[in-house]
Design a protein around this motif. Structure first.
Motif, PDB file in Angstrom:
ATOM      1  N   UNK A 126      50.705  44.368  48.264  1.00 26.39           N
ATOM      2  CA  UNK A 126      49.972  44.242  49.541  1.00 26.39           C
ATOM      3  C   UNK A 126      48.888  45.305  49.659  1.00 26.39           C
ATOM      4  N   UNK A 127      49.231  46.525  49.318  1.00 23.53           N
ATOM      5  CA  UNK A 127      48.285  47.635  49.429  1.00 23.53           C
ATOM      6  C   UNK A 127      47.143  47.456  48.434  1.00 23.53           C
ATOM      7  N   UNK A 128      47.483  47.141  47.206  1.00 22.21           N
ATOM      8  CA  UNK A 128      46.457  47.043  46.161  1.00 22.21           C
ATOM      9  C   UNK A 128      45.572  45.815  46.336  1.00 22.21           C
ATOM     10  N   UNK A 129      46.096  44.750  46.915  1.00 26.80           N
ATOM     11  CA  UNK A 129      45.239  43.604  47.250  1.00 26.80           C
ATOM     12  C   UNK A 129      44.203  44.015  48.291  1.00 26.80           C
ATOM     13  N   UNK A 130      44.619  44.828  49.250  1.00 24.76           N
ATOM     14  CA  UNK A 130      43.678  45.326  50.258  1.00 24.76           C
ATOM     15  C   UNK A 130      42.628  46.231  49.630  1.00 24.76           C
ATOM     16  N   UNK A 131      43.044  47.074  48.696  1.00 22.23           N
ATOM     17  CA  UNK A 131      42.094  47.957  48.006  1.00 22.23           C
ATOM     18  C   UNK A 131      41.087  47.116  47.226  1.00 22.23           C
ATOM     19  N   UNK A 132      41.579  46.112  46.501  1.00 19.53           N
ATOM     20  CA  UNK A 132      40.694  45.247  45.708  1.00 19.53           C
ATOM     21  C   UNK A 132      39.716  44.489  46.605  1.00 19.53           C
ATOM     22  N   UNK A 133      40.174  44.079  47.787  1.00 23.20           N
ATOM     23  CA  UNK A 133      39.283  43.382  48.719  1.00 23.20           C
ATOM     24  C   UNK A 133      38.220  44.325  49.284  1.00 23.20           C
ATOM     25  N   UNK A 134      38.615  45.568  49.556  1.00 25.93           N
ATOM     26  CA  UNK A 134      37.686  46.559  50.105  1.00 25.93           C
ATOM     27  C   UNK A 134      36.700  47.072  49.061  1.00 25.93           C
ATOM     28  N   UNK A 135      37.167  47.167  47.818  1.00 24.26           N
ATOM     29  CA  UNK A 135      36.344  47.742  46.740  1.00 24.26           C
ATOM     30  C   UNK A 135      36.423  46.834  45.511  1.00 24.26           C
ATOM     31  N   UNK A 136      35.784  45.664  45.564  1.00 21.68           N
ATOM     32  CA  UNK A 136      35.928  44.680  44.494  1.00 21.68           C
ATOM     33  C   UNK A 136      35.350  45.100  43.149  1.00 21.68           C
ATOM     34  N   UNK A 137      34.634  46.198  43.106  1.00 19.20           N
ATOM     35  CA  UNK A 137      34.097  46.694  41.833  1.00 19.20           C
ATOM     36  C   UNK A 137      34.918  47.869  41.291  1.00 19.20           C
ATOM     37  N   UNK A 138      36.013  48.169  41.939  1.00 17.00           N
ATOM     38  CA  UNK A 138      36.872  49.295  41.536  1.00 17.00           C
ATOM     39  C   UNK A 138      37.861  48.802  40.476  1.00 17.00           C
ATOM     40  N   UNK A 139      37.551  49.045  39.229  1.00 18.06           N
ATOM     41  CA  UNK A 139      38.346  48.517  38.110  1.00 18.06           C
ATOM     42  C   UNK A 139      39.809  48.940  38.192  1.00 18.06           C
ATOM     43  N   UNK A 140      40.069  50.217  38.476  1.00 17.23           N
ATOM     44  CA  UNK A 140      41.443  50.715  38.476  1.00 17.23           C
ATOM     45  C   UNK A 140      42.303  50.015  39.528  1.00 17.23           C
ATOM     46  N   UNK A 141      41.698  49.525  40.601  1.00 15.99           N
ATOM     47  CA  UNK A 141      42.465  48.787  41.609  1.00 15.99           C
ATOM     48  C   UNK A 141      43.054  47.525  40.996  1.00 15.99           C
ATOM     49  N   UNK A 142      42.295  46.867  40.143  1.00 17.28           N
ATOM     50  CA  UNK A 142      42.787  45.636  39.515  1.00 17.28           C
ATOM     51  C   UNK A 142      43.818  45.934  38.429  1.00 17.28           C
ATOM     52  N   UNK A 158      49.314  38.356  37.879  1.00 15.61           N
ATOM     53  CA  UNK A 158      48.982  39.594  37.169  1.00 15.61           C
ATOM     54  C   UNK A 158      47.925  39.320  36.110  1.00 15.61           C
ATOM     55  N   UNK A 159      47.980  38.160  35.482  1.00 13.80           N
ATOM     56  CA  UNK A 159      46.962  37.795  34.492  1.00 13.80           C
ATOM     57  C   UNK A 159      45.574  37.783  35.131  1.00 13.80           C
ATOM     58  N   UNK A 160      45.466  37.207  36.329  1.00  8.05           N
ATOM     59  CA  UNK A 160      44.177  37.174  37.035  1.00  8.05           C
ATOM     60  C   UNK A 160      43.660  38.581  37.321  1.00  8.05           C
ATOM     61  N   UNK A 161      44.558  39.456  37.776  1.00  7.18           N
ATOM     62  CA  UNK A 161      44.157  40.838  38.081  1.00  7.18           C
ATOM     63  C   UNK A 161      43.740  41.566  36.811  1.00  7.18           C
ATOM     64  N   UNK A 162      44.509  41.370  35.746  1.00  2.00           N
ATOM     65  CA  UNK A 162      44.164  42.016  34.475  1.00  2.00           C
ATOM     66  C   UNK A 162      42.819  41.504  33.936  1.00  2.00           C
ATOM     67  N   UNK A 163      42.583  40.208  34.072  1.00  2.00           N
ATOM     68  CA  UNK A 163      41.303  39.658  33.604  1.00  2.00           C
ATOM     69  C   UNK A 163      40.140  40.290  34.354  1.00  2.00           C
ATOM     70  N   UNK A 164      40.304  40.464  35.656  1.00  2.00           N
ATOM     71  CA  UNK A 164      39.256  41.104  36.461  1.00  2.00           C
ATOM     72  C   UNK A 164      39.087  42.565  36.034  1.00  2.00           C
ATOM     73  N   UNK A 165      40.205  43.241  35.775  1.00  2.00           N
ATOM     74  CA  UNK A 165      40.146  44.635  35.307  1.00  2.00           C
ATOM     75  C   UNK A 165      39.385  44.728  33.988  1.00  2.00           C
ATOM     76  N   UNK A 166      39.710  43.848  33.054  1.00  2.00           N
ATOM     77  CA  UNK A 166      39.053  43.873  31.747  1.00  2.00           C
ATOM     78  C   UNK A 166      37.555  43.642  31.907  1.00  2.00           C
ATOM     79  N   UNK A 167      37.198  42.678  32.756  1.00  3.28           N
ATOM     80  CA  UNK A 167      35.773  42.390  33.000  1.00  3.28           C
ATOM     81  C   UNK A 167      35.057  43.614  33.567  1.00  3.28           C
ATOM     82  N   UNK A 168      35.644  44.226  34.578  1.00  6.19           N
ATOM     83  CA  UNK A 168      35.035  45.416  35.177  1.00  6.19           C
ATOM     84  C   UNK A 168      35.064  46.601  34.223  1.00  6.19           C
TER      85      UNK A 168
END
Length: 199
Positions: A126-142, A158-168
């Protein structure tokens, strides 16, 4: 009084965050510099706990600090959104004071990470989804979100989050942790196998 209450919270007296002391503080003493200081000192104390191997206490410290800032802000607000829960209630309060997201997003991300590290993965999501929404370019959040989702046994998300992390991460030159690559590969192979079985 405010600094005394902050010191109590930092020393582990979590109930001090909402003990009413802050309600007697005149509005001119409650400003954004105080709130930034509260968040900064809370984050430093939490990192100290984490550095000593205590992710649980690190998370508790940040939760208490966030609550202290919330109660302080709410004493000065005319209108509050009563139905919000963590972390949205904190975000709403900080935004009402027009705090820059840079003043709280790192601490909020750390809070989610500490929750995940202490085994409280559902709360961390819940917390990290909020962080990702607030800072969508913050790789470490994903990255943290992917780990929390993995720990909460939501492998597909988790695969979706990891894919976004890898992209960023690639865009920012970050090295991708081995666990992320292994988990992604395992999930992608599972998806291929599942689609083959269905066809």
């Amino acid at each position: 009084m405010l600094s005394e209450q902050l010191n109590k919270v930092l020393s582990g007296q979590e109930e001090a965050a909402s003990d009413g002391t802050v309600q007697s503080v005149p509005v001119q003493y409650l400003n954004n510099n105080y709130l930034k200081d509260v968040l900064s000192k809370g984050e430093a104390k939490a990192l100290d706990h984490y550095g000593k191997g205590d992710a649980f206490q690190a998370a508790q410290t940040l939760c208490s600090i966030f609550d202290l800032s919330l109660f302080a802000i709410n004493t000065q607000r005319d209108e509050m959104k009563a139905v919000l829960t963590e972390p949205d209630v904190w975000l709403d309060a900080w935004k009402s004071r027009k705090l820059n997201s840079q003043d709280y997003i790192t601490a909020l991300n750390d809070y989610g990470f500490f929750l995940q590290q202490s085994g409280r993965c559902t709360e961390a999501v819940r917390v990290l989804e909020a962080v990702a929404a607030e800072a969508p370019e913050r790789a470490v959040a994903f990255l943290n979100l992917g780990d929390a989702l993995w720990g909460a046994d939501d492998k597909l998300q988790s695969l979706n989050a990891y894919q976004r992390y890898v992209q960023l991460g690639k865009n920012n030159g970050h090295a991708i942790p081995t666990r992320v690559l292994q988990r992604m590969q395992a999930l992608e192979l599972k998806e291929i196998a599942d689609s083959t079985i269905r066809n």
